[in-house]
Write an enzyme that holds these catalytic residues in place. Sequence first.
Site, short mmCIF file in Angstrom:
data_model
loop_
_atom_site.label_atom_id
_atom_site.label_comp_id
_atom_site.label_asym_id
_atom_site.label_seq_id
_atom_site.Cartn_x
_atom_site.Cartn_y
_atom_site.Cartn_z
N PRO A 2 0.71 -1.47 0.15
CA PRO A 2 0.14 0.08 -0.36
C PRO A 2 0.81 1.08 -0.05
CG PRO A 2 -0.55 -1.52 1.73
CD PRO A 2 0.51 -2.29 1.29
N GLU A 3 0.58 2.01 -1.17
CA GLU A 3 1.65 3.31 -1.17
C GLU A 3 0.65 4.52 -0.26
OE1 GLU A 3 3.27 4.08 -4.30
OE2 GLU A 3 4.35 2.09 -4.95
N HIS A 89 -4.93 -14.34 10.06
CA HIS A 89 -4.31 -13.37 9.43
C HIS A 89 -4.29 -12.12 10.29
CE1 HIS A 89 -1.74 -16.30 7.36
NE2 HIS A 89 -2.16 -16.31 6.42
N ARG A 107 1.56 -10.54 6.12
CA ARG A 107 2.85 -10.74 6.53
C ARG A 107 3.67 -10.23 7.41
NH1 ARG A 107 5.98 -9.38 0.75
NH2 ARG A 107 7.70 -9.61 1.87
N ARG A 151 21.10 15.55 -3.38
CA ARG A 151 20.98 13.91 -3.07
C ARG A 151 21.52 13.95 -3.84
NH1 ARG A 151 17.17 12.36 0.21
NH2 ARG A 151 18.31 10.07 0.09
#
Length: 271
Positions: A2-3, A89, A107, A151
Site C-alpha cells: 500500500p502506498e 492473519h 506478512r 542528494r
Amino acid sequence: MPELPEVEVTRRSFAARIADARIRALRLGKPLRWPLGVAPETLVGRTVRDVGRRGKYLLMTLDEGVLLLHLGMSGRLVFGTDLPPAGPHDHMDLVTTRGVLRLHDPRRFGAVVWAPALDAAPAARLLGGLGAEPLEDAFEPRSFHAALRQRHASIKQVLLAGDVVVGVGNIYASEALFEARIRPTVRADRLSLARATRLHDAIRAVLGRALVLGGSTLRDFADATGGTGHFQLEAAVYGRAGQPCPACAAPIRVLRQGQRSTYYCPVCQRS
Ligand code: ZN
C-alpha cells in the site's frame, strides 16, 4: 505494497464512520512490526476523535493519546459491524461502539502503536524523518528542487526514500518520472529547476489520479469497505515491460534499482 493513495483511500473509507466511537476492547494477535507500547486495556473507554494521515501512517486521535496504524507490506483495514471471527492473519481488532476496525496483515510488517502525543515518543521518532506531503501546499517546486540538489542518488531512489517527499512509492515514482519525461537513473542533484518543477507537477497529478481511482489493487488491496482500486489499469509504464509506450510506441523497459523494478520509456525518458 500500500502506498500513499491506498492509505488515503483507506482513511476516507472509514474515518467518518468511526469518529466519536468509544473503544470497548483492543485485541491483538501475533506480534506486528513494533509493539503497541501500552497495555491494550488502558485504551478501553477512550473516544476516537478523528483519523488523519501523515505519509503512510494513519493517525487515530483519541481523547487521550493517538494510535498510529501502518499497513506495512500487505496490510489492509476492514471496518464493519458484523465481521466474521478473526482469522490467522487478523492481528488487531479495535472493538468500538460504531463497529470493529480490523487489521488483516499476512506478512506482519504493519504496525499499531500508541503514543501520548504526536510530538512524543514513539510517534516523534516514526514521523520525524518524513518529507513533504505531496498533496499539500507546503510541497512546492522551489523547495523540492533545493532538497533534490542535496542528494546524489538516482531520482527514483530519492523519491522512494521518502525523506524529500513522502508517499511516492514504486508504482507512482515510475509513473511520475514518465509523465515528467525524466530517466529514473538520473542523479537527483542534476535536475534543473524546470525539470524538478515538471516532476513536482507530475507527482501531484499521478497521486491525484490514483486517489480518484481508489488506489491500485496489485495483489489484494481493498479499502475498509472492501472496495478495490483501478489505478493499475491506467498505468502508462508500470508493469508494462515490452509493451508499447502510450506516447511513442517504443517498447517499455524495466531495470532494477535498489531491489525494486523501475519501468520507463527509453525514448520519452532519454535523460
Ligand atoms: Zn515513449
